[in-house]
Design an enzyme around this catalytic site. Sequence first.
Site: not given
Length: 477
Positions: A323-325
């Site tokens: 989700w972060h990148g």
Amino acid sequence: MHFDTVTFWLFFPVAWAVWRLLPLPAAKLGTLALSLLFYAWWRPEYVLLIALSSYVDYRIAGFIAIAHEDRKRNRWLTVSLVGNLGLLAFFKYTPLIADTLGFGGDPVAGRPEWLATWVVPVGISFYTFQTLSYTLDVHARRIEPSATYFDFFLFVSFFPQLVAGPIVRARELLPQFAFRKPLSWTRIQLGLYRCVCGLFLKVVIADGLAPQVENAFSLDGAALLTPAEAWIATICFGAQIFADFAGYSGIAIGIALLMGFNFPENFRYPYISRSLTEFWTRWHITLSRWLRDYLYIPLGGNQTGPGRTYVNLMVTMLLGGLWHGASWTYVVWGGLHGLALAVERALGLTRLRAGGSDPLRGASDLAVRVLRIAIVYLVVHVAWVFFRAPTFGVAATVLQRMFVAPFTEPHGLDVVMRTPRLWLLVPLFLMHAGQAAHEWLGLKKTAQLRLAVCILWIVLLVIVDRGSSSPFIYFQF
């Protein structure tokens, strides 16, 4: 338009007056318009994307609410999940997929033009999770659907939390648009205090540490690090990302308080955690509870036996990392946390005794607390290397300098005295020590103490040279 710019602080009084002074229907429309202006300041064309995404989820939630058969309700929920996650995947993960499949170009020829100019809509991860939680809660009959699309669109696009959270759920924020809470002096004081603290964290600490971190984790800089410099750079990044993201969240919460809204807390001094489980109740709290409620528990949580619990932890943290990148380094970061959480659970170290005492024996309670904090701090910062490094090669180089090089070459400890702005770690240490004293020893957070802290931060904001301004780190997520 960022929270740390003059433009925003000229914008905010207008937004405050619109919400507080106009009749409620006009205040809603005016606040919605200003929220869209806030978002459009970055790239106007993506306002259409957030409007379309919000409208689709609003309509789907309405269909779910009126459907009587579970089959139809589940079908509409599937449409929402596929639509939201598909949209997120398209914009956010197309470059990662292209690179993984070998379509991302090569170092000599460069990246294809379409990939080199690819832009991820700012805040898409945050508002996608907000709209998803709304649809899931309507499906689970936890909430009724919003009465009007404009109320729902205001919930999604409300400017304090639009681009980097906190991830506020519909049942927390939507009811607050139905009326305006009176502004008490206590609320105003606390709102101003949160804004000043947030600005100090971002402008002084995060921006002050950014150049050193950027140089250390660059392709060329990592190989030149001494062991001491590698450790300092990693510690500084841990401080930078906390100050940057907690600063943004604090300003968002403070702005909401000044307007009459309550946002959930997003950070609670995570570097005094005595376990990785506790760390995730203090770090990015609104994301942690989202993953817990909408992923970990539906997978079975810890109610399906030890083996399945470990699998659930790994899946949750791997997806949380993704989700972060759009990089496999984020997946490794999430996997390291999932593995550490599983090991903690296997060793029985996930729970602390009531009243704060520790289940470990053989040492004083304070010594055990400090030891556990040090272990968690070490694990978290080793994982931060993968979070910050642009490639696996850089991550491997930094870790090699941290753990292998000290045995083969000088430590380079003299660099500590020559490291610019290393003193910026001191305020973060004092903040965490103060929170520990509050939780462990009952130190009161009085209005007088907040005023003294606020004055100190304002003085430092004025006298410390900020240097170059850096975008908020979580804008890229």
